[in-house]
Write a protein that holds these residues in place. Structure first.
Motif, short mmCIF file in Angstrom:
data_model
loop_
_atom_site.label_atom_id
_atom_site.label_comp_id
_atom_site.label_asym_id
_atom_site.label_seq_id
_atom_site.Cartn_x
_atom_site.Cartn_y
_atom_site.Cartn_z
N GLN A 339 55.81 56.25 62.16
CA GLN A 339 56.50 55.39 61.20
C GLN A 339 56.23 55.83 59.76
OE1 GLN A 339 54.96 51.59 62.46
NE2 GLN A 339 56.64 51.23 63.90
N GLN A 340 54.98 56.19 59.48
CA GLN A 340 54.65 56.69 58.14
C GLN A 340 55.38 58.00 57.85
OE1 GLN A 340 50.41 56.61 56.92
NE2 GLN A 340 50.02 55.50 58.83
N LEU A 341 55.45 58.86 58.87
CA LEU A 341 56.13 60.14 58.71
C LEU A 341 57.62 59.92 58.44
CD1 LEU A 341 55.81 63.22 58.80
CD2 LEU A 341 56.26 63.12 61.26
N ALA A 342 58.23 59.00 59.20
CA ALA A 342 59.65 58.70 59.00
C ALA A 342 59.91 58.17 57.59
CB ALA A 342 60.11 57.68 60.04
N HIS A 343 58.99 57.35 57.10
CA HIS A 343 59.12 56.82 55.74
C HIS A 343 59.08 57.95 54.72
CE1 HIS A 343 58.74 54.03 52.39
NE2 HIS A 343 57.69 54.73 51.96
N LEU A 344 58.16 58.89 54.89
CA LEU A 344 58.06 60.04 53.98
C LEU A 344 59.31 60.90 54.04
CD1 LEU A 344 54.34 61.13 54.61
CD2 LEU A 344 55.25 60.03 52.56
N GLN A 345 59.85 61.07 55.26
CA GLN A 345 61.07 61.88 55.41
C GLN A 345 62.25 61.22 54.72
OE1 GLN A 345 60.93 62.05 59.70
NE2 GLN A 345 60.16 64.16 59.72
N ALA A 347 62.16 59.19 52.25
CA ALA A 347 61.96 59.21 50.80
C ALA A 347 61.95 60.64 50.25
CB ALA A 347 60.64 58.52 50.46
N ASP A 348 62.15 61.61 51.14
CA ASP A 348 62.13 63.03 50.76
C ASP A 348 60.82 63.38 50.04
OD1 ASP A 348 63.16 65.57 50.75
OD2 ASP A 348 64.23 65.32 48.85
N ALA A 349 59.72 62.83 50.60
CA ALA A 349 58.41 62.97 49.96
C ALA A 349 57.52 64.00 50.64
CB ALA A 349 57.71 61.61 49.94
N LEU A 350 58.03 64.72 51.62
CA LEU A 350 57.23 65.76 52.28
C LEU A 350 57.33 67.06 51.49
CD1 LEU A 350 58.19 65.16 56.03
CD2 LEU A 350 55.94 64.81 55.00
N PRO A 351 56.22 67.80 51.38
CA PRO A 351 56.28 69.08 50.67
C PRO A 351 57.19 70.07 51.38
CG PRO A 351 54.16 68.81 51.77
CD PRO A 351 54.87 67.51 51.90
N SER A 352 57.82 70.92 50.62
CA SER A 352 58.74 71.91 51.21
C SER A 352 57.99 73.09 51.81
CB SER A 352 59.72 72.41 50.14
OG SER A 352 59.00 72.97 49.05
N GLU A 353 56.76 73.36 51.33
CA GLU A 353 55.99 74.47 51.86
C GLU A 353 55.51 74.16 53.27
OE1 GLU A 353 55.27 72.86 49.12
OE2 GLU A 353 55.60 74.22 47.44
N LYS A 354 55.53 75.18 54.12
CA LYS A 354 55.27 75.00 55.55
C LYS A 354 53.86 74.47 55.83
CE LYS A 354 55.59 77.49 59.95
NZ LYS A 354 55.92 78.79 60.60
N ILE A 355 52.84 75.10 55.28
CA ILE A 355 51.45 74.73 55.61
C ILE A 355 51.09 73.33 55.10
CG2 ILE A 355 49.02 75.32 55.22
CD1 ILE A 355 49.80 78.26 55.39
N PRO A 356 51.35 73.00 53.82
CA PRO A 356 51.06 71.63 53.38
C PRO A 356 51.83 70.57 54.18
CG PRO A 356 51.40 73.06 51.48
CD PRO A 356 51.79 73.85 52.70
N ARG A 357 53.05 70.92 54.56
CA ARG A 357 53.87 69.99 55.34
C ARG A 357 53.23 69.77 56.72
NH1 ARG A 357 59.42 69.01 54.69
NH2 ARG A 357 60.48 68.18 56.54
N PHE A 358 52.78 70.86 57.34
CA PHE A 358 52.17 70.77 58.67
C PHE A 358 50.88 69.97 58.62
CE2 PHE A 358 50.11 73.10 62.42
CZ PHE A 358 50.73 72.27 63.34
N ARG A 359 50.13 70.11 57.51
CA ARG A 359 48.89 69.35 57.38
C ARG A 359 49.14 67.84 57.38
NH1 ARG A 359 46.31 73.29 52.78
NH2 ARG A 359 45.31 74.78 54.21
N ILE A 360 50.22 67.43 56.77
CA ILE A 360 50.57 66.00 56.77
C ILE A 360 50.92 65.54 58.19
CG2 ILE A 360 52.28 64.29 55.99
CD1 ILE A 360 52.36 65.80 53.32
N TYR A 361 51.67 66.37 58.91
CA TYR A 361 52.00 66.06 60.30
C TYR A 361 50.71 65.89 61.12
CZ TYR A 361 57.10 66.81 60.32
OH TYR A 361 58.45 66.68 60.13
N ILE A 362 49.76 66.80 60.93
CA ILE A 362 48.51 66.74 61.69
C ILE A 362 47.72 65.49 61.33
CG2 ILE A 362 46.26 67.85 62.03
CD1 ILE A 362 47.66 70.55 61.67
N ARG A 363 47.67 65.16 60.05
CA ARG A 363 46.92 63.97 59.61
C ARG A 363 47.51 62.69 60.21
NH1 ARG A 363 47.86 60.64 55.42
NH2 ARG A 363 49.29 62.09 54.39
N LEU A 364 48.82 62.62 60.31
CA LEU A 364 49.46 61.40 60.79
C LEU A 364 49.58 61.34 62.31
CD1 LEU A 364 52.35 61.05 58.16
CD2 LEU A 364 50.22 59.76 58.27
N LEU A 365 49.73 62.50 62.96
CA LEU A 365 50.02 62.52 64.40
C LEU A 365 48.94 63.16 65.25
CD1 LEU A 365 53.77 63.69 64.21
CD2 LEU A 365 52.92 61.34 64.30
#
Length: 526
Positions: A339-345, A347-365
């Motif tokens: 749900q938090q990830l969907a909210h970020l998506q 709001a277009d609040a996820l970083p565009s760079e691959k590694i920082p983006r993946f780190r957020i996925y790992i932290r949430l999921l």
């Protein structure tokens, strides 16, 4: 030949499970439980009817899954293993039902299955088998398995593919420290024995990928070879394998044969590249989830020792209860993270760079679910429906509710055909059906509802709920009780609620009452 669209039917999956396991009965090829030709034909008939969805669906499926469990128990000699396998299949099928109920497919059945193999199937396989192995405390069997955790997957090298069955047989030879020749024919070169020589030659063909055995041939070869090693008078080749290790060998061979059969089918249908990608996804996801389960298992063992839990029943109860509790909590955390990830998506609040983006996925999921989500999204983008499909779906959904005449529907039908969006034929037929329904021309509506229902099964996603209910209703209005019952059975089979019947049992009395009511009631909004 017309293309079949959507997901494979549940009955087709059940038949493939029996086939890969080697449980499909054939003449003079029995595991002991299936003793007569009558029994064999009965199972074949049930599997065929289930695949064709022509008889008591849920009851038939449940009976076949119980039979699968019985055959697994007979093969492995373990109630724990049989229960873990059975519950893994039941769990996976329920997840599959949920997918079918909610996801529209614009692809042919072949390509839809390819998409599932590259996305959701690997994760479901890994989660189901690891979780249920803990729930049923399979480790308490004392069975031995190869040290490599993913021994049941194909291995790839410049020399080609090494299939799990070859790895399993070689592991058995290494475990009791003998050669392939001496395992199957311990007195080779010392005396003649046609049967044991044949066993050795067959095993050589199996490990060389020159031939693929039936399960019965594989296990018979094992049993005869173990007996030959026990009876040989040559001490250097003599081995006396105890019942637990024998059952370990049977279990490893049964698993290896199943996975080899399944992966060979994947290679034949989709080629070596897809085989490699599916295998590597399974290997990596198995490793990722295993880390979580190893941590959980270590802590649970410590608690059992600290609390002086000693009886087998109490230990089994603890594994079952604590594993399920672990996954209830984990599921809650995953839902909150998603749900938090969907909210970020949004709001277009996820970083565009691959590694920082993946780190957020790992932290949430967590790393296991994060990898799954990213891979699924990537493959979904690759097969995203064309704009013409999405437009036709929207137009069709509107027309089935308020078409002014057949000409509007025919215009949609022509667009669907000219754009190659034949996967949407069900929405065209549905629009025609509702047009005749509103005009109270029920006999004409029935043919189109039938077509829409048949075409939309396993491909229309959430639309199937209304579609099957309207099909059931039109069957009642046309006094077709047999088709009415089939519609009810299919809805229950997939987990769709049915109007008026709801959660009531499918007794003849309840079905007749709903049948009579639907002949009278008219729904102004479809």
């Amino acid at each position: 030949m017309s293309t079949e669209y959507g997901f494979p039917a549940i009955g087709e999956i059940a038949k493939e499970l029996f086939s890969c396991a080697g449980f499909l009965p054939t003449k003079n090829d029995s595991l002991g439980l299936i003793r007569t030709e009558t029994e064999k034909k009965s199972i074949q008939t049930r599997l065929r009817r289930l695949a064709q969805e022509s008889s008591e669906l849920r009851k038939n499926l449940d009976q076949l899954m119980e039979l699968f469990k019985d055959l697994t128990r007979a093969t492995t000699g373990s109630e724990r293993v049989a229960n873990a396998v059975h519950e893994s299949i039941v769990d996976a099928l329920e997840q599959y039902r949920d997918l079918v109920r909610n996801q529209i497919s614009h692809l042919g059945k072949h390509e839809t299955l390819r998409f599932l193999l590259l996305t959701s199937i690997p994760d479901r396989v890994i989660l189901s088998y690891q979780k249920n192995a803990l729930i049923f405390n399979v480790a308490a069997t004392g069975y031995q398995f190869p040290n490599e955790p993913t021994w049941w997957l194909p291995s790839f090298s410049d020399d080609g593919v090494q299939w799990p069955l070859s790895k399993a047989l070689n592991w058995i030879y290494e475990t009791i420290e003998t050669s392939q020749t001496r395992f199957h024919f311990p007195d080779h070169g010392l005396r003649e024995n046609y049967r044991l020589k044949q066993n050795y030659e067959n095993a050589w063909r199996w490990t060389s990928n020159l031939k693929f055995p039936s399960l019965t041939a594989l296990l018979s070869n094992l049993d005869e070879s173990l007996e030959a090693m026990r009876e040989t008078t040559h001490d250097i080749h003599q081995r006396d394998v105890g019942p637990t290790l024998r059952s370990s060998f049977r279990t490893v061979l049964a698993i290896a044969r199943f996975s080899t059969a399944a992966f060979r089918k994947i290679e034949k249908a989709y080629g070596k590249d897809v085989l490699f990608e599916v295998s590597e996804t399974l290997r990596k996801q198995d490793r990722r989830l295993r880390r979580n389960h190893l941590w959980f298992a270590k802590r649970l063992k410590q608690k059992l020792i600290a609390n002086n839990v000693r009886t087998p029943q109490a230990i089994d109860n603890a594994w079952s209860q604590k594993t399920q509790e672990f996954w209830r909590n984990r599921s809650g955390n995953l839902l909150a993270g998603a749900q938090q990830l969907a909210h970020l998506q949004q709001a277009d609040a996820l970083p565009s760079e691959k590694i920082p983006r993946f780190r957020i996925y790992i932290r949430l999921l967590g790393i296991h679910a994060a990898h799954s989500s990213i891979v699924n999204d990537a493959h979904a983008r690759d097969i995203y429906p064309p704009e013409t499909f999405l437009h036709a779906l929207q137009v069709g959904s509107e027309l089935k509710n308020r078409a002014q005449g057949l000409s509007q529907i025919e215009e949609l039908e022509n667009a669907v055909k000219s754009n190659g969006d034949d996967a949407l034929s069900w929405i065209v037929e549905w629009a025609k059906a509702t047009h005749f329904y509103r005009a109270e021309r029920y006999s004409e509506a029935a043919a189109h509802f039938k077509n829409a229902f048949d075409l939309g099964k396993y491909s229309a996603g959430a639309h199937q709920y209304k579609l099957v209910n309207q099909y059931i209703e039109i069957c009642a209005k046309n006094r077709n009780f047999e088709e009415f019952k089939k519609g009810i059975a299919w809805a229950k089979y997939l987990g769709f609620s049915t109007r008026l019947l709801r959660d009531q049992e499918e007794t003849e009395e309840n079905l007749k009452a709903v049948y009579d009511q639907l002949q009278i009631v008219v729904y102004p909004i479809l």
